[in-house]
Scaffold this motif. Structure first.
Motif, PDB file in Angstrom:
ATOM      1  N   ALA A   9      18.065  37.004  -0.152  1.00 46.88           N
ATOM      2  CA  ALA A   9      16.663  36.586  -0.133  1.00 46.88           C
ATOM      3  C   ALA A   9      15.983  36.988   1.175  1.00 46.88           C
ATOM      4  O   ALA A   9      14.840  37.471   1.173  1.00 46.88           O
ATOM      5  N   ILE A  10      16.675  36.817   2.289  1.00 49.97           N
ATOM      6  CA  ILE A  10      16.125  37.182   3.593  1.00 49.97           C
ATOM      7  C   ILE A  10      15.870  38.689   3.665  1.00 49.97           C
ATOM      8  O   ILE A  10      14.810  39.134   4.119  1.00 49.97           O
ATOM      9  N   ILE A  11      16.833  39.475   3.202  1.00 52.64           N
ATOM     10  CA  ILE A  11      16.704  40.935   3.241  1.00 52.64           C
ATOM     11  C   ILE A  11      15.532  41.390   2.382  1.00 52.64           C
ATOM     12  O   ILE A  11      14.693  42.193   2.817  1.00 52.64           O
ATOM     13  N   LYS A  12      15.450  40.885   1.172  1.00 54.31           N
ATOM     14  CA  LYS A  12      14.375  41.291   0.269  1.00 54.31           C
ATOM     15  C   LYS A  12      13.003  40.897   0.811  1.00 54.31           C
ATOM     16  O   LYS A  12      12.049  41.674   0.762  1.00 54.31           O
ATOM     17  N   GLN A  13      12.892  39.681   1.334  1.00 45.40           N
ATOM     18  CA  GLN A  13      11.620  39.211   1.867  1.00 45.40           C
ATOM     19  C   GLN A  13      11.178  40.071   3.055  1.00 45.40           C
ATOM     20  O   GLN A  13      10.025  40.490   3.131  1.00 45.40           O
ATOM     21  N   ALA A  14      12.093  40.339   3.963  1.00 50.50           N
ATOM     22  CA  ALA A  14      11.750  41.140   5.140  1.00 50.50           C
ATOM     23  C   ALA A  14      11.364  42.562   4.741  1.00 50.50           C
ATOM     24  O   ALA A  14      10.427  43.141   5.302  1.00 50.50           O
ATOM     25  N   LEU A  59      12.702  50.440  12.217  1.00 55.06           N
ATOM     26  CA  LEU A  59      13.058  49.670  13.414  1.00 55.06           C
ATOM     27  C   LEU A  59      12.558  48.233  13.317  1.00 55.06           C
ATOM     28  O   LEU A  59      13.259  47.297  13.712  1.00 55.06           O
ATOM     29  N   THR A  60      11.357  48.052  12.786  1.00 57.22           N
ATOM     30  CA  THR A  60      10.806  46.710  12.608  1.00 57.22           C
ATOM     31  C   THR A  60      11.671  45.910  11.656  1.00 57.22           C
ATOM     32  O   THR A  60      12.007  44.741  11.924  1.00 57.22           O
ATOM     33  N   LEU A  61      12.060  46.517  10.539  1.00 55.29           N
ATOM     34  CA  LEU A  61      12.906  45.818   9.573  1.00 55.29           C
ATOM     35  C   LEU A  61      14.261  45.480  10.178  1.00 55.29           C
ATOM     36  O   LEU A  61      14.753  44.363  10.016  1.00 55.29           O
ATOM     37  N   THR A  62      14.859  46.409  10.885  1.00 53.14           N
ATOM     38  CA  THR A  62      16.152  46.148  11.531  1.00 53.14           C
ATOM     39  C   THR A  62      16.047  44.966  12.488  1.00 53.14           C
ATOM     40  O   THR A  62      16.900  44.063  12.475  1.00 53.14           O
ATOM     41  N   ALA A  63      15.007  44.940  13.295  1.00 56.15           N
ATOM     42  CA  ALA A  63      14.826  43.843  14.251  1.00 56.15           C
ATOM     43  C   ALA A  63      14.645  42.505  13.534  1.00 56.15           C
ATOM     44  O   ALA A  63      15.264  41.499  13.908  1.00 56.15           O
ATOM     45  N   ARG A  64      13.827  42.486  12.492  1.00 54.87           N
ATOM     46  CA  ARG A  64      13.608  41.234  11.750  1.00 54.87           C
ATOM     47  C   ARG A  64      14.907  40.740  11.121  1.00 54.87           C
ATOM     48  O   ARG A  64      15.196  39.536  11.134  1.00 54.87           O
ATOM     49  N   LEU A  65      15.676  41.660  10.559  1.00 54.39           N
ATOM     50  CA  LEU A  65      16.930  41.251   9.916  1.00 54.39           C
ATOM     51  C   LEU A  65      17.937  40.755  10.944  1.00 54.39           C
ATOM     52  O   LEU A  65      18.652  39.783  10.692  1.00 54.39           O
TER      53      LEU A  65
END
Length: 99
Positions: A9-14, A59-65
């Motif tokens: 859920a976290i991955i999909k949302q981000a 990079l933004t997605l990697t940081a959020r995850l």
């Protein structure tokens, strides 16, 4: 698949936050094998639209995850209509869409 429902859920949302609603999020690599331990999270994101500022978004997605899942290795491949398929053949052939 060695991801918890909460991690999925976290991955999909981000991914949707960063790449938009049209993105498809898939998992490939060692995390698909329940018999293996460890390994990074290998994600394949597919978009029907050309993605502008691809590297910034990755990079933004990697940081959020990493913030939301904890500091762990995450690899992200992004495929859109402008992406040559050959370098991504294995990932495209083996990836499983996150439920």
């Amino acid at each position: 698949m060695r991801l918890t429902p909460e991690q999925v859920a976290i991955i999909k949302q981000a991914a949707v936050e960063v790449f938009g609603d049209g993105v498809s999020v898939k998992l490939f690599g060692s995390r698909l094998d329940d018999a293996v331990r460890g390994g990074d999270i290998d994600l394949l994101l597919e978009s029907p639209d050309v993605i502008e500022s691809r590297m910034d978004k990755m990079l933004t997605l990697t940081a959020r995850l990493q913030i939301r899942l904890g500091d762990q290795p995450i690899d992200i491949l992004v495929v859109d209509p402008s992406t040559p398929r050959k370098p991504y053949q294995h990932a495209l052939a083996t990836a499983v869409t996150l439920p």
